[in-house]
Design a protein around this motif. Structure first.
Motif, PDB file in Angstrom:
ATOM      1  N   ASP A 165      11.594 -10.964  -5.096  1.00 30.74           N
ATOM      2  CA  ASP A 165      11.476 -12.423  -5.024  1.00 30.74           C
ATOM      3  C   ASP A 165      10.368 -12.838  -4.072  1.00 30.74           C
ATOM      4  O   ASP A 165      10.114 -14.020  -3.864  1.00 30.74           O
ATOM      5  CB  ASP A 165      12.803 -13.055  -4.596  1.00 30.74           C
ATOM      6  N   SER A 166       9.695 -11.856  -3.465  1.00 31.29           N
ATOM      7  CA  SER A 166       8.616 -12.143  -2.526  1.00 31.29           C
ATOM      8  C   SER A 166       7.505 -11.113  -2.708  1.00 31.29           C
ATOM      9  O   SER A 166       7.767  -9.917  -2.851  1.00 31.29           O
ATOM     10  CB  SER A 166       9.132 -12.104  -1.086  1.00 31.29           C
ATOM     11  N   VAL A 167       6.296 -11.610  -2.714  1.00 32.07           N
ATOM     12  CA  VAL A 167       5.149 -10.709  -2.841  1.00 32.07           C
ATOM     13  C   VAL A 167       4.022 -11.117  -1.896  1.00 32.07           C
ATOM     14  O   VAL A 167       3.051 -10.385  -1.728  1.00 32.07           O
ATOM     15  CB  VAL A 167       4.655 -10.687  -4.304  1.00 32.07           C
ATOM     16  N   LYS A 168       4.149 -12.277  -1.255  1.00 36.31           N
ATOM     17  CA  LYS A 168       3.103 -12.791  -0.364  1.00 36.31           C
ATOM     18  C   LYS A 168       2.780 -11.786   0.739  1.00 36.31           C
ATOM     19  O   LYS A 168       3.669 -11.292   1.420  1.00 36.31           O
ATOM     20  CB  LYS A 168       3.542 -14.118   0.254  1.00 36.31           C
ATOM     21  N   GLY A 169       1.493 -11.491   0.888  1.00 39.24           N
ATOM     22  CA  GLY A 169       1.037 -10.576   1.916  1.00 39.24           C
ATOM     23  C   GLY A 169       1.085  -9.114   1.517  1.00 39.24           C
ATOM     24  O   GLY A 169       0.553  -8.258   2.233  1.00 39.24           O
TER      25      GLY A 169
ATOM     26  N   ASP B 199     -15.811  -1.232 -13.414  1.00 35.94           N
ATOM     27  CA  ASP B 199     -16.167  -0.491 -12.203  1.00 35.94           C
ATOM     28  C   ASP B 199     -14.996  -0.320 -11.236  1.00 35.94           C
ATOM     29  O   ASP B 199     -15.181   0.173 -10.123  1.00 35.94           O
ATOM     30  CB  ASP B 199     -17.326  -1.199 -11.478  1.00 35.94           C
ATOM     31  N   TRP B 200     -13.796  -0.743 -11.631  1.00 41.11           N
ATOM     32  CA  TRP B 200     -12.641  -0.552 -10.764  1.00 41.11           C
ATOM     33  C   TRP B 200     -12.195   0.908 -10.809  1.00 41.11           C
ATOM     34  O   TRP B 200     -12.214   1.552 -11.863  1.00 41.11           O
ATOM     35  CB  TRP B 200     -11.459  -1.415 -11.218  1.00 41.11           C
ATOM     36  N   ASN B 201     -11.753   1.415  -9.669  1.00 41.70           N
ATOM     37  CA  ASN B 201     -11.133   2.732  -9.589  1.00 41.70           C
ATOM     38  C   ASN B 201      -9.640   2.566  -9.342  1.00 41.70           C
ATOM     39  O   ASN B 201      -9.206   1.561  -8.756  1.00 41.70           O
ATOM     40  CB  ASN B 201     -11.749   3.558  -8.457  1.00 41.70           C
ATOM     41  N   GLU B 202      -8.880   3.526  -9.780  1.00 44.41           N
ATOM     42  CA  GLU B 202      -7.450   3.495  -9.477  1.00 44.41           C
ATOM     43  C   GLU B 202      -7.268   3.493  -7.966  1.00 44.41           C
ATOM     44  O   GLU B 202      -7.956   4.204  -7.234  1.00 44.41           O
ATOM     45  CB  GLU B 202      -6.746   4.706 -10.096  1.00 44.41           C
ATOM     46  N   GLY B 203      -6.351   2.669  -7.492  1.00 43.69           N
ATOM     47  CA  GLY B 203      -6.136   2.536  -6.051  1.00 43.69           C
ATOM     48  C   GLY B 203      -6.854   1.352  -5.439  1.00 43.69           C
ATOM     49  O   GLY B 203      -6.670   1.070  -4.246  1.00 43.69           O
ATOM     50  N   LYS B 204      -7.683   0.649  -6.229  1.00 47.11           N
ATOM     51  CA  LYS B 204      -8.348  -0.560  -5.713  1.00 47.11           C
ATOM     52  C   LYS B 204      -7.279  -1.535  -5.251  1.00 47.11           C
ATOM     53  O   LYS B 204      -6.317  -1.813  -5.969  1.00 47.11           O
ATOM     54  CB  LYS B 204      -9.227  -1.196  -6.794  1.00 47.11           C
ATOM     55  N   ARG B 205      -7.472  -2.098  -4.060  1.00 51.80           N
ATOM     56  CA  ARG B 205      -6.412  -2.861  -3.409  1.00 51.80           C
ATOM     57  C   ARG B 205      -6.655  -4.366  -3.484  1.00 51.80           C
ATOM     58  O   ARG B 205      -7.773  -4.842  -3.285  1.00 51.80           O
ATOM     59  CB  ARG B 205      -6.295  -2.430  -1.942  1.00 51.80           C
ATOM     60  N   PHE B 206      -5.563  -5.072  -3.749  1.00 55.39           N
ATOM     61  CA  PHE B 206      -5.561  -6.534  -3.773  1.00 55.39           C
ATOM     62  C   PHE B 206      -4.413  -7.030  -2.907  1.00 55.39           C
ATOM     63  O   PHE B 206      -3.346  -6.402  -2.864  1.00 55.39           O
ATOM     64  CB  PHE B 206      -5.375  -7.055  -5.199  1.00 55.39           C
ATOM     65  N   VAL B 207      -4.622  -8.164  -2.225  1.00 57.95           N
ATOM     66  CA  VAL B 207      -3.576  -8.765  -1.395  1.00 57.95           C
ATOM     67  C   VAL B 207      -3.045 -10.001  -2.105  1.00 57.95           C
ATOM     68  O   VAL B 207      -3.827 -10.877  -2.516  1.00 57.95           O
ATOM     69  CB  VAL B 207      -4.113  -9.146  -0.005  1.00 57.95           C
ATOM     70  N   ALA B 208      -1.740 -10.082  -2.257  1.00 58.62           N
ATOM     71  CA  ALA B 208      -1.119 -11.260  -2.882  1.00 58.62           C
ATOM     72  C   ALA B 208      -1.106 -12.394  -1.868  1.00 58.62           C
ATOM     73  O   ALA B 208      -0.551 -12.262  -0.770  1.00 58.62           O
ATOM     74  CB  ALA B 208       0.300 -10.930  -3.330  1.00 58.62           C
ATOM     75  N   SER B 209      -1.711 -13.518  -2.225  1.00 63.66           N
ATOM     76  CA  SER B 209      -1.850 -14.630  -1.274  1.00 63.66           C
ATOM     77  C   SER B 209      -0.627 -15.532  -1.233  1.00 63.66           C
ATOM     78  O   SER B 209      -0.456 -16.307  -0.286  1.00 63.66           O
ATOM     79  CB  SER B 209      -3.076 -15.471  -1.634  1.00 63.66           C
ATOM     80  N   ASP B 210       0.232 -15.452  -2.272  1.00 59.60           N
ATOM     81  CA  ASP B 210       1.368 -16.368  -2.352  1.00 59.60           C
ATOM     82  C   ASP B 210       2.426 -15.777  -3.277  1.00 59.60           C
ATOM     83  O   ASP B 210       2.122 -14.966  -4.166  1.00 59.60           O
ATOM     84  CB  ASP B 210       0.907 -17.730  -2.892  1.00 59.60           C
ATOM     85  N   ASN B 211       3.671 -16.203  -3.055  1.00 62.67           N
ATOM     86  CA  ASN B 211       4.756 -15.733  -3.928  1.00 62.67           C
ATOM     87  C   ASN B 211       4.600 -16.223  -5.365  1.00 62.67           C
ATOM     88  O   ASN B 211       5.171 -15.641  -6.299  1.00 62.67           O
ATOM     89  CB  ASN B 211       6.111 -16.177  -3.374  1.00 62.67           C
TER      90      ASN B 211
END
Length: 323
Positions: free
Chosen positions: A101-105, A71-83
């Motif tokens: 080297d960083s993805v948090k947030g 049921d996911w659509n392209e563009g579904k958003r997720f937030v990275a909680s930690d590096n």
């Protein structure tokens, strides 16, 4: 004539054997069924049903549901909680030559799926994400049909489903609740002194941290702001579920015999000599270990907590504390 008598004799013998078998089987079945037949059906009383039914707090967050991959659509958003998310959601290419080297947030948008052949020769599903600069992949290690059904939006390690955060915000924003937990934090996630059993207002919901996906901003009647971290789920075994952190009703109303001074200590998670066992439990929770005994005319109890705190009770009253 003899032949006829022998036939009659054999016939009688067979009849006797059959009769004996029937009696034995009857006794056996009778012994089996007697207990069941004599056991009365247990019907729960209305009060028992009330106690066993889910509470309003337990049901509340069930409205926030994870979505299966199908049921996911392209563009579904997720937030990275930690590096550390980079260990499982692996960057593989991008507009820049240097890997991030960083993805948090960061917000990672779902771009679609790819298939790859595993060592067993089966096709497995890989999820593709992008932050607008880099492309990331997450190997589900599941075959297509299995992945479509069983991969849920709350199961990608260290990625928080933004839709679920928004659903929680819509449910909670502006609500007045009574806080059950003294585990309060500042904006940066540092522990601060908190209170429990006090009325608070939910003023915001944001993506949480590596362990808990929701950061809940609360405000007391004194305009004091703090943050608590919470899970999406509502199970009792989840210490940070909604029903273990908040109550819809004023908990103190259940304890009219506790005076204001003692209740203030309880709300701070503190104890003092003279408190009852019930008051201590409200303040500190259940002990991890307890021992009971008698000393002539007194009942003696020793409670031990995981943090090393030891409490001594005499006749149900706290008399000594070792931190």
């Amino acid at each position: 004539m003899l032949k006829k008598k022998r036939e009659i004799s054999l016939s009688n013998w067979n009849t006797i054997v059959n009769l004996l078998c029937f009696i034995i089987l009857s006794l056996g079945f009778s012994s089996c069924f007697t207990g069941i037949e004599s056991t009365k059906k247990i019907n729960l009383s209305r009060e028992d049903k009330k106690l066993s039914a889910p509470t309003a707090e337990e049901l509340f967050m069930q409205q926030v549901e994870a979505v299966p991959l199908k049921d996911w659509n392209e563009g579904k958003r997720f937030v990275a909680s930690d590096n550390k998310a980079l260990l499982v959601v692996v960057p593989r290419q991008g507009l820049l030559p240097v890997a991030p080297d960083s993805v948090k947030g960061k917000v990672l948008e779902f771009c679609g799926i790819e298939s790859k052949i595993n060592a067993a020769g089966s096709l497995t599903v890989t999820l593709i994400f992008s932050d607008g600069i880099y492309i990331y992949s997450y190997d589900t290690a599941k075959e297509f049909n299995d992945a479509m059904e069983t991969v849920k939006s709350d199961q990608i390690p260290m990625l928080i489903d933004e839709d679920m955060v928004n659903q929680a915000r819509q449910l909670l924003l502006g609500k007045k609740l009574w806080n059950r937990s003294p585990l309060w934090y500042d904006k940066e996630g540092n522990r601060i002194d908190g209170k429990k059993f006090v009325e608070v207002t939910i003023t915001d919901i944001q993506p949480g941290n590596l362990i808990f996906p929701l950061q809940v901003e609360i405000e007391t009647d004194n305009k004091e702001k703090a943050y608590v971290y919470m899970n999406f789920g509502s199970a009792d075994n989840e210490s940070r579920s909604f029903n273990n952190i908040f109550s819809f009703t004023d908990i103190r109303k259940h304890y009219p015999g506790i005076d204001n001074a003692t209740w203030d200590l309880i709300s701070q998670g503190k104890v003092k000599p003279g408190m009852t066992k019930e008051e201590v439990k409200l303040s500190l929770g259940n002990p991890s270990d307890l021992n009971s005994g008698h000393d002539y005319s007194q009942t003696l109890d020793i409670w031990t907590y995981d943090n090393g705190k030891v409490l001594w009770f005499e006749d149900g009253r706290l008399v000594r504390i070792r931190q």
